[in-house]
Design a protein around this motif. Structure first.
Motif, PDB file in Angstrom:
ATOM      1  N   GLU A  66      -2.392  34.017 -26.819  1.00  0.00           N
ATOM      2  CA  GLU A  66      -2.496  32.630 -26.384  1.00  0.00           C
ATOM      3  C   GLU A  66      -1.174  31.873 -26.535  1.00  0.00           C
ATOM      4  O   GLU A  66      -0.802  31.070 -25.695  1.00  0.00           O
ATOM      5  CB  GLU A  66      -3.574  31.940 -27.213  1.00  0.00           C
ATOM      6  N   TYR A  67      -0.482  32.136 -27.627  1.00  0.00           N
ATOM      7  CA  TYR A  67       0.747  31.387 -27.894  1.00  0.00           C
ATOM      8  C   TYR A  67       2.012  32.114 -27.434  1.00  0.00           C
ATOM      9  O   TYR A  67       3.088  31.552 -27.435  1.00  0.00           O
ATOM     10  CB  TYR A  67       0.841  31.042 -29.385  1.00  0.00           C
ATOM     11  N   ARG A 252       8.432  26.329 -38.462  1.00  0.00           N
ATOM     12  CA  ARG A 252       7.424  25.534 -37.753  1.00  0.00           C
ATOM     13  C   ARG A 252       6.510  26.446 -36.947  1.00  0.00           C
ATOM     14  O   ARG A 252       5.319  26.218 -36.838  1.00  0.00           O
ATOM     15  CB  ARG A 252       8.104  24.534 -36.814  1.00  0.00           C
ATOM     16  N   LEU A 256       2.478  26.876 -37.488  1.00  0.00           N
ATOM     17  CA  LEU A 256       1.503  26.747 -36.399  1.00  0.00           C
ATOM     18  C   LEU A 256       0.552  27.943 -36.391  1.00  0.00           C
ATOM     19  O   LEU A 256      -0.668  27.798 -36.303  1.00  0.00           O
ATOM     20  CB  LEU A 256       2.252  26.642 -35.063  1.00  0.00           C
TER      21      LEU A 256
ATOM     22  N   VAL B   4       3.181  25.987 -20.870  1.00  0.00           N
ATOM     23  CA  VAL B   4       4.492  25.822 -20.249  1.00  0.00           C
ATOM     24  C   VAL B   4       4.859  27.136 -19.568  1.00  0.00           C
ATOM     25  O   VAL B   4       4.830  28.191 -20.198  1.00  0.00           O
ATOM     26  CB  VAL B   4       5.563  25.462 -21.305  1.00  0.00           C
ATOM     27  N   LEU B  47       4.697  22.417 -16.405  1.00  0.00           N
ATOM     28  CA  LEU B  47       3.670  22.155 -17.411  1.00  0.00           C
ATOM     29  C   LEU B  47       2.340  22.173 -16.667  1.00  0.00           C
ATOM     30  O   LEU B  47       2.162  21.426 -15.703  1.00  0.00           O
ATOM     31  CB  LEU B  47       3.919  20.793 -18.059  1.00  0.00           C
ATOM     32  N   LYS B  52      -8.778  27.539 -21.232  1.00  0.00           N
ATOM     33  CA  LYS B  52      -8.251  28.514 -22.186  1.00  0.00           C
ATOM     34  C   LYS B  52      -8.540  29.945 -21.761  1.00  0.00           C
ATOM     35  O   LYS B  52      -7.709  30.835 -21.866  1.00  0.00           O
ATOM     36  CB  LYS B  52      -8.888  28.251 -23.548  1.00  0.00           C
ATOM     37  N   PHE B  55      -6.119  31.666 -19.389  1.00  0.00           N
ATOM     38  CA  PHE B  55      -4.692  31.745 -19.719  1.00  0.00           C
ATOM     39  C   PHE B  55      -4.162  33.180 -19.775  1.00  0.00           C
ATOM     40  O   PHE B  55      -3.097  33.479 -19.234  1.00  0.00           O
ATOM     41  CB  PHE B  55      -4.416  31.023 -21.048  1.00  0.00           C
ATOM     42  N   HIS B  74       7.710  33.383 -18.117  1.00  0.00           N
ATOM     43  CA  HIS B  74       7.003  33.301 -19.392  1.00  0.00           C
ATOM     44  C   HIS B  74       5.953  32.228 -19.312  1.00  0.00           C
ATOM     45  O   HIS B  74       6.204  31.165 -18.757  1.00  0.00           O
ATOM     46  CB  HIS B  74       7.971  32.864 -20.506  1.00  0.00           C
ATOM     47  N   SER B  75       4.794  32.481 -19.873  1.00  0.00           N
ATOM     48  CA  SER B  75       3.821  31.397 -20.005  1.00  0.00           C
ATOM     49  C   SER B  75       3.446  31.304 -21.476  1.00  0.00           C
ATOM     50  O   SER B  75       3.066  32.301 -22.079  1.00  0.00           O
ATOM     51  CB  SER B  75       2.565  31.657 -19.194  1.00  0.00           C
ATOM     52  N   MET B  76       3.605  30.134 -22.037  1.00  0.00           N
ATOM     53  CA  MET B  76       3.301  29.952 -23.455  1.00  0.00           C
ATOM     54  C   MET B  76       2.573  28.646 -23.690  1.00  0.00           C
ATOM     55  O   MET B  76       2.722  27.692 -22.935  1.00  0.00           O
ATOM     56  CB  MET B  76       4.596  29.952 -24.279  1.00  0.00           C
ATOM     57  N   HIS B  77       1.806  28.628 -24.750  1.00  0.00           N
ATOM     58  CA  HIS B  77       1.071  27.431 -25.150  1.00  0.00           C
ATOM     59  C   HIS B  77       2.059  26.290 -25.436  1.00  0.00           C
ATOM     60  O   HIS B  77       3.087  26.501 -26.063  1.00  0.00           O
ATOM     61  CB  HIS B  77       0.276  27.761 -26.418  1.00  0.00           C
ATOM     62  N   ASP B  79       1.914  23.927 -27.483  1.00  0.00           N
ATOM     63  CA  ASP B  79       2.043  23.597 -28.913  1.00  0.00           C
ATOM     64  C   ASP B  79       3.245  24.245 -29.595  1.00  0.00           C
ATOM     65  O   ASP B  79       3.799  23.707 -30.545  1.00  0.00           O
ATOM     66  CB  ASP B  79       0.774  24.014 -29.673  1.00  0.00           C
ATOM     67  N   ILE B  80       3.613  25.441 -29.113  1.00  0.00           N
ATOM     68  CA  ILE B  80       4.764  26.131 -29.699  1.00  0.00           C
ATOM     69  C   ILE B  80       6.001  25.247 -29.619  1.00  0.00           C
ATOM     70  O   ILE B  80       6.719  25.057 -30.585  1.00  0.00           O
ATOM     71  CB  ILE B  80       5.087  27.423 -28.899  1.00  0.00           C
ATOM     72  N   PHE B  81       6.239  24.719 -28.423  1.00  0.00           N
ATOM     73  CA  PHE B  81       7.457  23.928 -28.220  1.00  0.00           C
ATOM     74  C   PHE B  81       7.367  22.613 -28.969  1.00  0.00           C
ATOM     75  O   PHE B  81       8.343  22.150 -29.548  1.00  0.00           O
ATOM     76  CB  PHE B  81       7.678  23.700 -26.724  1.00  0.00           C
ATOM     77  N   ASN B  82       6.181  22.026 -28.950  1.00  0.00           N
ATOM     78  CA  ASN B  82       6.011  20.770 -29.686  1.00  0.00           C
ATOM     79  C   ASN B  82       6.277  20.962 -31.164  1.00  0.00           C
ATOM     80  O   ASN B  82       6.935  20.147 -31.800  1.00  0.00           O
ATOM     81  CB  ASN B  82       4.589  20.233 -29.499  1.00  0.00           C
ATOM     82  N   SER B  83       5.773  22.067 -31.724  1.00  0.00           N
ATOM     83  CA  SER B  83       5.950  22.214 -33.170  1.00  0.00           C
ATOM     84  C   SER B  83       7.378  22.624 -33.521  1.00  0.00           C
ATOM     85  O   SER B  83       7.906  22.227 -34.550  1.00  0.00           O
ATOM     86  CB  SER B  83       4.936  23.204 -33.752  1.00  0.00           C
TER      87      SER B  83
END
Lengths: 452, 87
Positions: A66-67, A252, A256, B4, B47, B52, B55, B74-77, B79-83
């Motif tokens: 997912e990530y 970070r 997560l 993203v 974006l 879900k 994905f 690449h496709s990534m969640h 949240d990764i970039f935000n964090s």
């Protein structure tokens, strides 16, 4: 909207700089599995581990997909078996190792840690039996890892245990000599062992911990090195700043993943371990970070200073990025698991003396060092004692993971494959410490003031 | 969830169309698109908002599309970039 530059930076870290989450480790307490009947106890251990971690691997894989972050290992740590096995008198304790190995196999985790004993101040009932059973336990299982804590700043160093461990390390290598002495690579001797460490082979679930807990170990030496490559002629304070910022980002990501894993498994989040954990892959090396700072080879004069700065900067950057930090947190310097260290050892930049010196400022200790097979047990004990003394006096964790290469001499190589890597057999110092080691007893706990 | 999608490679005709087609196939709504040229390379960042459960497949299909067209996709969640990049 997110910045284009930031997005590309993250993707580049994962694609080209080996950024990953090294391990999600579930700590499981086995204190409720004790039983006088060893077979019943082992069954309880197997059942509890399998039930607690039944979704661990799947959850790890889901988060990975997912990530889009590689999560290399899913592992388990348990309460030191020395405690769990205490009620079982005069029995074959290796049955616990087999139960743990079977559970790890059922669950699909690659290592399970906690075949351990904490004997820094003396042996409790069952501890000596457990320590004596380590060679057989590691030779007859695949995934079980073992550790013994023989010293601490508050207790001093148990020299009887140190003497015993020299022989245990040697015997463990001997019993697995047909498999590149791999047993010894799964055995760590600690001083000041952390109770929430997610990294193997030294992971165990401390008695002060919750029933179950999720600890995450991050990695990322490649990312730090790449960041330093772009620094050109920056001075050292600027380099430290770059490392801090990079460590922040890496951590970070770990935070997560840890929060997600904790939420999905419904297990409390423990800590993020801020470690730079190298792998034998080129570009994932701590030694190369030190060389990037301007050392010709890792191990030349200046290495200790560079490592001290790196270790501290990693912690400073990481601490702010995570709500809870623990474990070993810092830069690992395992020889066989780090392409740059292997090269430095082969090129004679690095020897045991310099490594010992470096351990005074790194996060762990003498790690994955291959020594001649004919090394006497007392010499191994003395190496352990030296290393434990550094940890005891400096109030830090130190560890020893030596692999006696049975039948091999200095200059030859041992190849474990995978994450454990390969390396040259390194020469130890001359002279016999036998009389000193033979005395046994306890090195008293050191004074915590008058620090000169 | 928001994801993203990044597309990096040599600029060719129809990249945006091909990627958007895959997005629509998996019911991924494109929320924002930005495009730039970095060191002679084409870089597009989208974006998207999607379910879900779609994905995994979206990500795999896009990766395949990238391989076929000599692009890195690449496709990534999100949240990764935000964090990683926001405090």
């Amino acid at each position: 909207m997110l910045e284009t530059r930031d997005i590309l930076e993250t993707i580049n870290m994962i694609d080209n700089e080996n950024l990953d989450v090294r391990t999600i480790t579930m700590g499981i307490s086995l204190l409720d599995c004790m039983d006088e009947n060893i077979d019943k106890a082992c069954q309880k251990v197997y059942d509890k581990v399998c039930l607690s971690a039944k979704n661990l691997v799947k959850t790890g894989e889901d988060i990975e997909e997912e990530y889009g972050i590689p999560i290399i290992n899913k592992r388990i740590s348990v309460t030191p078996i020395g405690m769990v096995s205490a009620p079982c008198k005069n029995k074959d304790i290796t049955k616990f190792a087999k139960a743990l190995d079977k559970a790890a196999d059922t669950l699909g985790v690659n290592f399970i840690g906690g075949y351990s004993a904490l004997v820094q101040k003396g042996f409790a009932s069952g501890d000596k039996e457990l320590i004596r059973s380590i060679p057989e336990a590691l030779a007859t299982t695949e995934r079980v890892c073992s550790s013994v804590n023989i010293g601490s700043t508050k207790a001093g160093i148990n020299m009887d245990a140190v003497k015993l461990m020299g022989q245990v390390v040697k015997d463990t290598a001997e019993l697995t000599k047909d498999r590149e002495c791999i047993g010894a690579a799964k055995l760590v001797v600690f001083c000041n062992a952390p109770e929430d460490n997610p990294f193997m082979a030294g992971a165990f679930h401390g008695v002060g911990e919750a029933d179950k807990v999720i600890n995450v170990g991050v990695s990322g030496p490649g990312v730090v090195r790449a960041a330093l490559t772009k620094c050109g002629s920056h001075n050292i304070s600027e380099l430290a700043d770059v490392i801090k910022k990079t460590a922040f980002k890496i951590t970070r990501m770990g935070q997560l993943v840890a929060q997600q894993a904790s939420k999905r498994l419904d297990v409390p989040f423990g800590i993020v371990d801020l470690s730079l954990a190298p792998t034998p892959a080129v570009g994932d090396s701590v030694a190369y970070i030190l060389e990037e700072m301007g050392l010709e080879g890792c191990g030349c004069h200046g290495t200790t200073a560079a490592l001290a700065m790196l270790n501290d900067a990693v912690k400073k950057g990481g601490v702010m990025a995570s709500s809870r930090v623990g474990g070993l947190s810092g830069a690992f310097i395992p020889v066989s698991e780090d392409a740059g260290m292997i090269a430095a050892a082969e090129n004679k930049y690095l020897d045991i003396t310099k490594l010992e010196c470096m351990t005074a400022v790194c996060s762990v200790g003498l790690d994955m060092i291959i020594i001649p097979g004919d090394t006497e047990a007392d010499v191994i004990s003395a190496v352990i004692a030296d290393e434990a003394a550094i940890g005891m006096v400096n109030s830090k964790t130190t560890a020893v993971r030596l692999i006696p290469a049975v039948g091999k001499k200095a200059g030859e190589t041992l190849n474990f494959g995978g994450l454990l890597g390969y390396g040259p057999v390194m020469e130890l110092r001359k002279g016999s410490p036998s009389k000193f080691i033979g005395r046994g007893g306890q090195i008293p706990a050191p004074l915590q003031s008058l620090k000169n | 969830m928001k994801a993203v999608i990044t597309v990096v490679g040599k600029d060719t005709v129809g990249i945006l169309a091909k990627v958007s087609a895959v997005c629509s196939e998996y019911e991924a709504n494109v929320v924002e698109v930005s495009q730039s040229v970095l060191q002679d390379m084409f870089a597009m960042i989208m974006l998207v908002e999607l379910r879900k459960k779609n994905f995994g497949e979206l990500s795999a299909t896009l990766e395949k599309l990238g391989d076929e067209n000599n692009l890195k996709i690449h496709s990534m969640h999100e949240d990764i970039f935000n964090s990683m990049h926001k405090i």
